[in-house]
Design a protein around this motif. Structure first.
Motif, PDB file in Angstrom:
ATOM      1  N   PHE A 108      30.584  41.703  28.106  1.00  0.00           N
ATOM      2  CA  PHE A 108      31.707  42.587  27.829  1.00  0.00           C
ATOM      3  C   PHE A 108      32.170  43.290  29.101  1.00  0.00           C
ATOM      4  CE2 PHE A 108      29.696  42.216  23.703  1.00  0.00           C
ATOM      5  CZ  PHE A 108      30.775  42.133  22.835  1.00  0.00           C
ATOM      6  N   LEU A 109      33.466  43.603  29.137  1.00  0.00           N
ATOM      7  CA  LEU A 109      34.046  44.570  30.063  1.00  0.00           C
ATOM      8  C   LEU A 109      34.181  45.869  29.280  1.00  0.00           C
ATOM      9  CD1 LEU A 109      36.881  42.217  31.282  1.00  0.00           C
ATOM     10  CD2 LEU A 109      35.057  43.007  32.761  1.00  0.00           C
ATOM     11  N   ASP A 110      33.509  46.928  29.718  1.00  0.00           N
ATOM     12  CA  ASP A 110      33.487  48.161  28.922  1.00  0.00           C
ATOM     13  C   ASP A 110      33.468  49.353  29.866  1.00  0.00           C
ATOM     14  OD1 ASP A 110      33.151  50.181  27.114  1.00  0.00           O
ATOM     15  OD2 ASP A 110      31.590  49.168  25.951  1.00  0.00           O
ATOM     16  N   ASN A 111      34.621  49.987  30.035  1.00  0.00           N
ATOM     17  CA  ASN A 111      34.729  51.125  30.952  1.00  0.00           C
ATOM     18  C   ASN A 111      34.027  52.376  30.437  1.00  0.00           C
ATOM     19  OD1 ASN A 111      36.286  49.374  32.397  1.00  0.00           O
ATOM     20  ND2 ASN A 111      38.053  50.722  32.607  1.00  0.00           N
ATOM     21  N   SER A 112      33.645  52.381  29.146  1.00  0.00           N
ATOM     22  CA  SER A 112      32.985  53.562  28.589  1.00  0.00           C
ATOM     23  C   SER A 112      31.479  53.555  28.827  1.00  0.00           C
ATOM     24  CB  SER A 112      33.263  53.655  27.086  1.00  0.00           C
ATOM     25  OG  SER A 112      32.665  52.572  26.388  1.00  0.00           O
ATOM     26  N   GLN A 113      30.924  52.417  29.292  1.00  0.00           N
ATOM     27  CA  GLN A 113      29.490  52.317  29.520  1.00  0.00           C
ATOM     28  C   GLN A 113      29.199  52.315  31.021  1.00  0.00           C
ATOM     29  OE1 GLN A 113      27.225  52.454  27.072  1.00  0.00           O
ATOM     30  NE2 GLN A 113      28.945  52.670  25.631  1.00  0.00           N
ATOM     31  N   PRO A 114      28.356  53.237  31.497  1.00  0.00           N
ATOM     32  CA  PRO A 114      28.109  53.342  32.949  1.00  0.00           C
ATOM     33  C   PRO A 114      27.582  52.055  33.578  1.00  0.00           C
ATOM     34  CG  PRO A 114      27.265  55.269  31.785  1.00  0.00           C
ATOM     35  CD  PRO A 114      27.655  54.283  30.730  1.00  0.00           C
ATOM     36  N   GLY A 115      26.712  51.315  32.894  1.00  0.00           N
ATOM     37  CA  GLY A 115      26.115  50.132  33.501  1.00  0.00           C
ATOM     38  C   GLY A 115      26.868  48.850  33.259  1.00  0.00           C
ATOM     39  N   ALA A 116      27.997  48.931  32.534  1.00  0.00           N
ATOM     40  CA  ALA A 116      28.730  47.712  32.181  1.00  0.00           C
ATOM     41  C   ALA A 116      29.730  47.341  33.283  1.00  0.00           C
ATOM     42  CB  ALA A 116      29.460  47.903  30.861  1.00  0.00           C
ATOM     43  N   MET A 117      30.322  46.156  33.145  1.00  0.00           N
ATOM     44  CA  MET A 117      31.362  45.722  34.063  1.00  0.00           C
ATOM     45  C   MET A 117      32.641  46.508  33.762  1.00  0.00           C
ATOM     46  SD  MET A 117      32.740  41.799  34.695  1.00  0.00           S
ATOM     47  CE  MET A 117      31.169  41.204  34.088  1.00  0.00           C
ATOM     48  N   HIS A 118      33.225  47.152  34.769  1.00  0.00           N
ATOM     49  CA  HIS A 118      34.442  47.950  34.591  1.00  0.00           C
ATOM     50  C   HIS A 118      35.651  47.202  35.157  1.00  0.00           C
ATOM     51  CE1 HIS A 118      32.167  52.072  34.260  1.00  0.00           C
ATOM     52  NE2 HIS A 118      31.721  51.139  33.418  1.00  0.00           N
ATOM     53  N   TYR A 119      36.823  47.424  34.542  1.00  0.00           N
ATOM     54  CA  TYR A 119      38.047  46.797  35.027  1.00  0.00           C
ATOM     55  C   TYR A 119      39.072  47.859  35.431  1.00  0.00           C
ATOM     56  CZ  TYR A 119      39.652  47.599  30.172  1.00  0.00           C
ATOM     57  OH  TYR A 119      39.971  48.156  28.961  1.00  0.00           O
ATOM     58  N   TYR A 120      40.007  47.470  36.316  1.00  0.00           N
ATOM     59  CA  TYR A 120      41.025  48.395  36.811  1.00  0.00           C
ATOM     60  C   TYR A 120      42.235  47.583  37.262  1.00  0.00           C
ATOM     61  CZ  TYR A 120      38.926  47.010  41.298  1.00  0.00           C
ATOM     62  OH  TYR A 120      38.441  46.294  42.355  1.00  0.00           O
ATOM     63  N   ASP A 121      43.309  48.290  37.694  1.00  0.00           N
ATOM     64  CA  ASP A 121      44.576  47.635  38.074  1.00  0.00           C
ATOM     65  C   ASP A 121      45.005  46.642  36.999  1.00  0.00           C
ATOM     66  OD1 ASP A 121      44.687  49.069  40.357  1.00  0.00           O
ATOM     67  OD2 ASP A 121      44.326  47.416  41.740  1.00  0.00           O
ATOM     68  N   ASP A 122      44.905  47.062  35.735  1.00  0.00           N
ATOM     69  CA  ASP A 122      45.158  46.163  34.613  1.00  0.00           C
ATOM     70  C   ASP A 122      46.598  46.286  34.129  1.00  0.00           C
ATOM     71  OD1 ASP A 122      44.065  48.823  33.773  1.00  0.00           O
ATOM     72  OD2 ASP A 122      44.778  48.121  31.827  1.00  0.00           O
TER      73      ASP A 122
END
Length: 655
Positions: free
Chosen positions: A17-31
């Motif tokens: 998953f891409l999950d910006n709410s979880q500190p250890g997860a993969m985060h996405y930006y410039d979307d």
């Protein structure tokens, strides 16, 4: 809100998953989620830090899916990945590759067909693509297509023929895999979206960042229509003034449009710009109605408004825009034709409106170019595997040569690709052929090839090889059990391994479970609503056996719950009995012939017949024990499958 985005492989299995709410997860930006009117199409671009994707889950051919509480569900194919040491930029497109890549041949029919009739004629597969709302079901039209087109282009072309507009809506399973893609068919006079024309957006009044494009190159202020055989509107007495327009002799005139854009070359009292227009109708009433609609469309400027920021509208919605730059004030009925939405930076949000009368079934030029580029770069080819000696080996002996086949229609294109072979997911070889020996694996092995060119995957195919031991006919027998919550239309999560309301089963000689729910016989284990509206409770599940004198029907015996010993001339049938309460009810699965029991009996007979020869008898006895143990294991497997259900029933009763 930044939605949680699932990453799935090419077979729709969740990978992460891409999950910006979880500190250890993969985060996405410039979307940027870019939505288009035509078909509710969309693209999605974003970036991640390359260090957060060490396994490179974000790769072309994989899928993305997510749900948004206001915008709905989205399902996309990753089409482009640009990765360097620091950042990875991803582009994904909505709709499945089948719609973008598969083609439909030229079509010429002698009779008219309905919209659904054309889909049936072209052989549309309905397993994933479902037709929902159909507002043109009463129409039948005869039409011709002279060349091949992709499925998506042909659908849009068919919609134009039926004066319709298409909307594609994905429905996701609990694990974010695609359940189905629903195509809604709307009449183009209102199309998809909602009528919000009671909302008035005022130019330069409360909204910032507006870019307006105006075009009056095709503007007219009066129309002179002609029907069949030169029919005109002179003498038509039922015309009524509408939106300020009125009939004068053979012309329909719009005084308000003339006042805004008077002709400078006409008489002072008659400053109309008259447009000639024809329509294939034989009724003055129909001619008047259609000409009036055409005048409404062409008597106002073609306007496009790009508005920065978030506006509470969706693709296809219709609103009213007030433009004070015209005198008198101009009110334009517009429609949302494009949206750009950033989940991580809402200041980048943008909405594009266009004249409502100008955007029916309009396909954005930008989405067309992206589609064409995608089709060219990621075209999928038909793949298959030919084997020299089959894929089943007996008693661990033999070998076969697997040959990859890649076709574009009838043309063999295999030599154009690099063929990569995989065994149980691990690459083992390259080349058109692969030799497989029965000694290369134990019971089963999965072999797959992938066709690559210029760094892109263009197709793949997979099969399973099997080692079987001697039985009656050299074939193994396997019991397959899956679960469903909708009566066997689709599986539950984890490809049907998660218990659900329905249980399905079947026997065959392959150890691999069928991915088609239609291959299973389904029985309801949760229970239906009773007459008092209460849901039935499952009391028990029991495996029952029937010793029959026939292998085509169960006769000459009775059902019991004890696994029987072998009896010469008899055949064992198996079913599962489910008992419910409130109100009481009983359900059974369709009886299945137990071939493993029959094979075990034959082995026992062989042992007895060979009693005169000690060596033969010893081997036969060993075979008999093996077969008998396998048959008993079958019964144990069935019991194990239903044990969790029985435990749940007991716990429910104890509670």
């Amino acid at each position: 809100m930044t939605p949680r985005i699932a990453i799935l492989n090419c077979r729709d299995t969740p990978l992460g998953f891409l999950d910006n709410s979880q500190p250890g997860a993969m985060h996405y930006y410039d979307d940027c989620l870019h939505r288009y009117l035509s078909g509710n199409a969309y693209t999605f671009t974003f970036k991640v830090l390359s260090s957060q994707d060490p396994k490179e889950l974000l790769q072309v051919g994989n899928k993305l899916s997510f749900r948004h509480p206001e915008l709905g569900s989205f399902y996309l194919n990753i089409t482009t990945v640009e990765r360097d040491r620091d950042e990875t930029e991803v582009t994904a497109m909505g709709l499945t590759f089948e719609l973008l890549n598969e083609e439909i041949a030229a079509t010429k029919l002698d009779t008219a067909k309905s919209f659904m009739g054309y889909l049936d004629h072209w052989g549309f597969e309905r397993e994933k693509l479902k037709v929902g709302l159909n507002e043109v079901s009463d129409k039948s039209i005869k039409n011709e297509w002279t060349g091949n087109e992709t499925v998506l282009k042909r659908l849009f072309s068919l919609a134009t023929v039926f004066d319709a507009e298409l909307e594609f809506i994905p429905f996701l399973n609990d694990d974010f895999s695609l359940n189905k893609l629903v195509m809604n068919i709307y009449r183009s006079d209102h199309g998809m979206g909602h009528d919000k024309r009671d909302i008035t957006l005022r130019y330069s009044d409360g909204i910032e960042g507006i870019t307006k494009t105006s075009d009056i190159s095709e503007l007219i202020t009066a129309i002179r229509p002609t029907g069949k055989d030169g029919m005109m509107l002179s003498g038509y007495t039922h015309a009524r003034e509408s939106d300020g327009c009125y009939l004068s002799n053979s012309d329909i005139r719009s005084p308000s449009a003339r006042d805004r854009f008077p002709s400078q070359v006409a008489d002072k009292d008659d400053n109309y710009i008259v447009g000639m227009w024809s329509c294939d109708v034989d009724s003055k009433e129909m001619l008047y109605g259609r000409a009036l609609a055409e005048l409404r469309k062409k008597s106002v400027p073609k306007l496009s408004y790009d508005i920065d920021g978030y506006i509470n509208v969706s693709i296809g919605d219709r609103v009213t825009i007030e433009d004070t730059q015209f005198t008198p004030k101009l009110y334009v009925q517009c429609r949302v034709v494009e949206q750009e939405i950033s989940f991580t930076d809402p200041t980048k949000n943008k909405t594009t409106f266009d004249n409502f009368t100008e955007v029916q079934s309009q396909l954005s030029s930008s989405i067309i170019s992206q589609m064409n580029a995608l089709i060219e770069k990621y075209k999928q080819y038909q793949c298959g595997i030919a084997s020299s000696s089959g894929t089943s080996f007996k008693n661990g002996e033999g070998e076969t040569v697997l040959q990859a086949i890649v076709r574009d229609g009838a043309a063999d294109k295999t030599d154009d690709f690099e063929i990569r072979w995989f065994k149980d997911g691990v690459q083992i070889s390259t080349g058109k052929t692969l030799t497989v020996s029965s000694k290369d694996f134990d019971q089963t092995a999965s072999y797959r090839f992938e066709a690559w060119k210029n760094g892109q995957l263009h197709g793949q195919y997979e099969l399973t090889t099997v080692n079987v031991s001697d039985g009656l006919d050299g074939q193994a027998d396997y019991l397959h059990i899956k679960w469903s919550n909708d009566g066997g239309v689709t599986f539950t999560a984890n490809n049907g391994s998660t218990p659900g309301d329905w249980m399905g089963q079947y026997h065959d000689s392959s150890p691999m479970d069928s991915p088609d729910p239609a291959d299973y016989t389904w029985v309801l284990v949760k229970g239906k609503d009773g007459t008092d509206g209460m849901t039935q409770k499952l009391v028990s599940m029991t495996t029952e056996y029937y010793l029959s004198t026939s292998d085509t029907e169960h006769i000459g015996g009775s059902w019991g719950t004890t696994y029987p010993d072998y009896a010469d001339g008899k055949y064992l049938w198996v079913r599962i009995k489910a008992v419910y309460e409130t109100p009481p009810a009983t359900a059974y699965t369709t009886p299945e012939l137990d071939k493993a029991w029959l094979n075990a009996g034959k082995a026992i007979q062989k042992a007895q017949t060979a009693a005169d020869s000690a060596a033969d008898a010893s081997q036969a006895a060993a075979d008999a024990v093996s077969q008998a143990n396998a048959a008993k294991a079958k019964a144990d497997d069935v019991a194990a499958e239903i044990a969790p259900i029985k435990t749940g029933v007991q716990e429910a009763k104890d509670a």
